[in-house]
Scaffold this motif. Structure first.
Motif, PDB file in Angstrom:
ATOM      1  N   VAL A  44     -54.792   0.511 -12.364  1.00 47.86           N
ATOM      2  CA  VAL A  44     -55.823   1.191 -13.147  1.00 47.86           C
ATOM      3  C   VAL A  44     -57.095   1.362 -12.310  1.00 47.86           C
ATOM      4  CG1 VAL A  44     -57.336   0.993 -15.171  1.00 47.86           C
ATOM      5  CG2 VAL A  44     -54.885   0.534 -15.378  1.00 47.86           C
ATOM      6  N   ALA A  45     -57.469   0.350 -11.535  1.00 45.98           N
ATOM      7  CA  ALA A  45     -58.651   0.463 -10.676  1.00 45.98           C
ATOM      8  C   ALA A  45     -58.494   1.623  -9.690  1.00 45.98           C
ATOM      9  CB  ALA A  45     -58.897  -0.845  -9.929  1.00 45.98           C
ATOM     10  N   GLY A  46     -57.295   1.827  -9.166  1.00 42.04           N
ATOM     11  CA  GLY A  46     -57.041   2.959  -8.264  1.00 42.04           C
ATOM     12  C   GLY A  46     -57.236   4.294  -8.966  1.00 42.04           C
ATOM     13  N   LEU A  47     -56.755   4.400 -10.201  1.00 41.34           N
ATOM     14  CA  LEU A  47     -56.965   5.632 -10.975  1.00 41.34           C
ATOM     15  C   LEU A  47     -58.454   5.855 -11.217  1.00 41.34           C
ATOM     16  CD1 LEU A  47     -54.116   5.238 -13.629  1.00 41.34           C
ATOM     17  CD2 LEU A  47     -54.146   6.814 -11.680  1.00 41.34           C
ATOM     18  N   ARG A  49     -60.986   4.819  -9.383  1.00 37.50           N
ATOM     19  CA  ARG A  49     -61.650   5.249  -8.135  1.00 37.50           C
ATOM     20  C   ARG A  49     -61.433   6.739  -7.898  1.00 37.50           C
ATOM     21  NH1 ARG A  49     -60.200   0.073  -6.678  1.00 37.50           N
ATOM     22  NH2 ARG A  49     -58.218   0.702  -5.777  1.00 37.50           N
ATOM     23  N   LYS A  50     -60.231   7.227  -8.204  1.00 35.34           N
ATOM     24  CA  LYS A  50     -59.958   8.670  -8.071  1.00 35.34           C
ATOM     25  C   LYS A  50     -60.822   9.470  -9.047  1.00 35.34           C
ATOM     26  CE  LYS A  50     -55.282   8.236  -6.322  1.00 35.34           C
ATOM     27  NZ  LYS A  50     -53.851   8.449  -6.565  1.00 35.34           N
ATOM     28  N   LEU A  51     -60.971   8.963 -10.258  1.00 34.58           N
ATOM     29  CA  LEU A  51     -61.831   9.626 -11.241  1.00 34.58           C
ATOM     30  C   LEU A  51     -63.263   9.686 -10.728  1.00 34.58           C
ATOM     31  CD1 LEU A  51     -62.450  10.834 -14.046  1.00 34.58           C
ATOM     32  CD2 LEU A  51     -62.671   8.482 -14.898  1.00 34.58           C
ATOM     33  N   ASP A  52     -63.766   8.577 -10.204  1.00 34.12           N
ATOM     34  CA  ASP A  52     -65.140   8.525  -9.702  1.00 34.12           C
ATOM     35  C   ASP A  52     -65.393   9.598  -8.641  1.00 34.12           C
ATOM     36  OD1 ASP A  52     -67.778   7.145  -9.594  1.00 34.12           O
ATOM     37  OD2 ASP A  52     -67.146   6.735  -7.538  1.00 34.12           O
ATOM     38  N   GLU A  53     -64.395   9.877  -7.816  1.00 33.43           N
ATOM     39  CA  GLU A  53     -64.541  10.863  -6.736  1.00 33.43           C
ATOM     40  C   GLU A  53     -64.697  12.290  -7.241  1.00 33.43           C
ATOM     41  OE1 GLU A  53     -61.128  10.280  -4.251  1.00 33.43           O
ATOM     42  OE2 GLU A  53     -61.771   8.267  -3.634  1.00 33.43           O
ATOM     43  N   VAL A  54     -64.222  12.578  -8.471  1.00 34.69           N
ATOM     44  CA  VAL A  54     -64.263  13.961  -8.968  1.00 34.69           C
ATOM     45  C   VAL A  54     -65.161  14.146 -10.187  1.00 34.69           C
ATOM     46  CG1 VAL A  54     -61.988  14.503  -8.010  1.00 34.69           C
ATOM     47  CG2 VAL A  54     -62.162  13.718 -10.381  1.00 34.69           C
ATOM     48  N   LEU A  55     -65.881  13.096 -10.580  1.00 34.09           N
ATOM     49  CA  LEU A  55     -66.786  13.240 -11.723  1.00 34.09           C
ATOM     50  C   LEU A  55     -67.854  14.287 -11.421  1.00 34.09           C
ATOM     51  CD1 LEU A  55     -67.238   9.523 -12.833  1.00 34.09           C
ATOM     52  CD2 LEU A  55     -66.122  11.352 -14.129  1.00 34.09           C
ATOM     53  N   ARG A 128     -69.481   6.075 -29.168  1.00 32.99           N
ATOM     54  CA  ARG A 128     -68.651   5.610 -28.064  1.00 32.99           C
ATOM     55  C   ARG A 128     -67.303   6.302 -28.203  1.00 32.99           C
ATOM     56  NH1 ARG A 128     -68.442  -0.288 -28.014  1.00 32.99           N
ATOM     57  NH2 ARG A 128     -67.078  -0.044 -29.802  1.00 32.99           N
ATOM     58  N   PHE A 129     -66.872   6.931 -27.116  1.00 28.11           N
ATOM     59  CA  PHE A 129     -65.591   7.616 -27.067  1.00 28.11           C
ATOM     60  C   PHE A 129     -64.708   6.885 -26.069  1.00 28.11           C
ATOM     61  CE2 PHE A 129     -68.764  10.711 -28.247  1.00 28.11           C
ATOM     62  CZ  PHE A 129     -68.164  11.433 -29.265  1.00 28.11           C
ATOM     63  N   THR A 130     -63.430   6.703 -26.408  1.00 30.14           N
ATOM     64  CA  THR A 130     -62.480   6.074 -25.491  1.00 30.14           C
ATOM     65  C   THR A 130     -61.236   6.944 -25.434  1.00 30.14           C
ATOM     66  OG1 THR A 130     -63.297   3.904 -26.190  1.00 30.14           O
ATOM     67  CG2 THR A 130     -61.259   3.945 -24.908  1.00 30.14           C
ATOM     68  N   THR A 131     -60.788   7.241 -24.204  1.00 35.18           N
ATOM     69  CA  THR A 131     -59.596   8.062 -24.053  1.00 35.18           C
ATOM     70  C   THR A 131     -58.398   7.372 -24.671  1.00 35.18           C
ATOM     71  OG1 THR A 131     -59.134   7.135 -21.863  1.00 35.18           O
ATOM     72  CG2 THR A 131     -60.363   9.223 -21.938  1.00 35.18           C
ATOM     73  N   ALA A 132     -57.496   8.187 -25.192  1.00 39.30           N
ATOM     74  CA  ALA A 132     -56.245   7.692 -25.763  1.00 39.30           C
ATOM     75  C   ALA A 132     -55.089   8.394 -25.042  1.00 39.30           C
ATOM     76  CB  ALA A 132     -56.195   8.001 -27.259  1.00 39.30           C
ATOM     77  N   ASN A 133     -53.950   7.751 -25.035  1.00 35.61           N
ATOM     78  CA  ASN A 133     -52.734   8.334 -24.458  1.00 35.61           C
ATOM     79  C   ASN A 133     -52.862   8.628 -22.971  1.00 35.61           C
ATOM     80  OD1 ASN A 133     -51.646   8.345 -27.127  1.00 35.61           O
ATOM     81  ND2 ASN A 133     -52.739  10.246 -27.513  1.00 35.61           N
ATOM     82  N   ARG A 134     -53.638   7.801 -22.264  1.00 31.44           N
ATOM     83  CA  ARG A 134     -53.801   7.915 -20.806  1.00 31.44           C
ATOM     84  C   ARG A 134     -53.445   6.578 -20.175  1.00 31.44           C
ATOM     85  NH1 ARG A 134     -54.743  13.131 -18.815  1.00 31.44           N
ATOM     86  NH2 ARG A 134     -55.169  14.295 -20.716  1.00 31.44           N
ATOM     87  N   LYS A 135     -53.115   6.561 -18.892  1.00 34.32           N
ATOM     88  CA  LYS A 135     -52.726   5.335 -18.197  1.00 34.32           C
ATOM     89  C   LYS A 135     -53.905   4.420 -17.900  1.00 34.32           C
ATOM     90  CE  LYS A 135     -48.371   6.907 -16.423  1.00 34.32           C
ATOM     91  NZ  LYS A 135     -47.472   7.005 -15.283  1.00 34.32           N
ATOM     92  N   ALA A 136     -55.105   4.881 -18.141  1.00 32.21           N
ATOM     93  CA  ALA A 136     -56.313   4.058 -18.053  1.00 32.21           C
ATOM     94  C   ALA A 136     -57.217   4.457 -19.211  1.00 32.21           C
ATOM     95  CB  ALA A 136     -57.029   4.275 -16.721  1.00 32.21           C
ATOM     96  N   TYR A 137     -57.884   3.488 -19.791  1.00 36.02           N
ATOM     97  CA  TYR A 137     -58.836   3.772 -20.855  1.00 36.02           C
ATOM     98  C   TYR A 137     -60.202   4.039 -20.229  1.00 36.02           C
ATOM     99  CZ  TYR A 137     -55.254   2.090 -24.000  1.00 36.02           C
ATOM    100  OH  TYR A 137     -54.083   1.944 -24.681  1.00 36.02           O
ATOM    101  N   ILE A 159     -60.994  13.900 -15.947  1.00 40.39           N
ATOM    102  CA  ILE A 159     -60.073  12.930 -16.537  1.00 40.39           C
ATOM    103  C   ILE A 159     -58.644  13.464 -16.491  1.00 40.39           C
ATOM    104  CG2 ILE A 159     -59.414  11.782 -18.701  1.00 40.39           C
ATOM    105  CD1 ILE A 159     -62.493  11.547 -19.249  1.00 40.39           C
ATOM    106  N   ARG A 160     -58.450  14.721 -16.851  1.00 36.15           N
ATOM    107  CA  ARG A 160     -57.103  15.308 -16.811  1.00 36.15           C
ATOM    108  C   ARG A 160     -56.515  15.273 -15.398  1.00 36.15           C
ATOM    109  NH1 ARG A 160     -59.355  19.627 -19.553  1.00 36.15           N
ATOM    110  NH2 ARG A 160     -58.977  20.875 -17.691  1.00 36.15           N
ATOM    111  N   LYS A 161     -57.356  15.515 -14.380  1.00 38.45           N
ATOM    112  CA  LYS A 161     -56.886  15.555 -12.989  1.00 38.45           C
ATOM    113  C   LYS A 161     -56.499  14.185 -12.441  1.00 38.45           C
ATOM    114  CE  LYS A 161     -59.738  19.456 -11.550  1.00 38.45           C
ATOM    115  NZ  LYS A 161     -60.914  19.858 -10.765  1.00 38.45           N
ATOM    116  N   THR A 162     -57.134  13.121 -12.914  1.00 40.18           N
ATOM    117  CA  THR A 162     -56.995  11.821 -12.247  1.00 40.18           C
ATOM    118  C   THR A 162     -56.360  10.713 -13.080  1.00 40.18           C
ATOM    119  OG1 THR A 162     -59.245  11.228 -12.894  1.00 40.18           O
ATOM    120  CG2 THR A 162     -58.963  12.262 -10.725  1.00 40.18           C
ATOM    121  N   ILE A 163     -56.420  10.824 -14.381  1.00 40.27           N
ATOM    122  CA  ILE A 163     -55.865   9.777 -15.245  1.00 40.27           C
ATOM    123  C   ILE A 163     -54.663  10.371 -15.978  1.00 40.27           C
ATOM    124  CG2 ILE A 163     -56.300   8.083 -17.062  1.00 40.27           C
ATOM    125  CD1 ILE A 163     -58.190   7.688 -14.693  1.00 40.27           C
TER     126      ILE A 163
END
Length: 169
Positions: A44-47, A49-55, A128-137, A159-163
């Motif tokens: 999850v931490a790897g996912l 980090r990928k999200l952080d790169e494209v925010l 507060r919003f939390t993603t659902a149905n993704r490999k990382a919250y 989020i769609r691109k990385t999680i």
């Protein structure tokens, strides 16, 4: 360590502990907002980090100003800050049948731009919003005064691109 399992836990020490945690969470050398950094597993931490790169550099028209402590698992925009935390635990409300059936008006499931979210009302008009149905919250706190739908639209592509979506039965 679970402090509540020990018989010698001092109630007098609790106010001092709360004061110390509050002071540590509010103090910062650069006046950036403080945000607790999640502690997910390595995958999850790897996912995250990928999200952080494209925010995006801007969300809801305000520029990115990350909270302290600096981490690839947290991001922020504006003042008062929109705070994103990746790798948080699944919110209990996400598995609450009252939420799924629409009986809990403080928590509502929904989707924006291909990303499913659990929306929870917070004090002071924040959400507060939390993603659902993704490999990382991924948790996004939107303070009062910001356009929640605009925030979620601005973050959806990253989020769609990385999680990846979690497969459901």
């Amino acid at each position: 360590m679970n402090l509540f399992r020990h018989r010698h836990f001092s109630v007098l020490g609790l106010p001092a502990l709360v004061l110390l945690i509050t002071a540590a969470g509010c103090s910062s050398a650069d006046d950036s907002p403080a945000s607790a950094v999640p502690s997910p597993d390595a995958t999850v931490a790897g996912l995250c980090r990928k999200l952080d790169e494209v925010l995006p550099a801007k969300v809801d028209g305000v520029r990115r100003e990350d909270p302290s402590p600096a981490s690839a698992l947290t991001a922020g925009w504006g003042d008062p800050a929109i705070i994103l935390r990746c790798g948080v635990a699944q919110p209990p409300k996400m598995v609450d049948p009252d939420v799924a059936n629409g009986h809990d008006t403080d928590a509502v499931p929904g989707g924006v731009e291909g990303v499913d979210w659990l929306m929870e009302k917070q004090d002071g008009g924040a959400f507060r919003f939390t993603t659902a149905n993704r490999k990382a919250y991924v948790e996004v706190t939107v303070p009062a005064g910001h356009d929640s739908s605009g925030v979620l639209i601005d973050l959806a592509s990253a989020i769609r691109k990385t999680i990846p979506e979690r497969k459901t039965l």
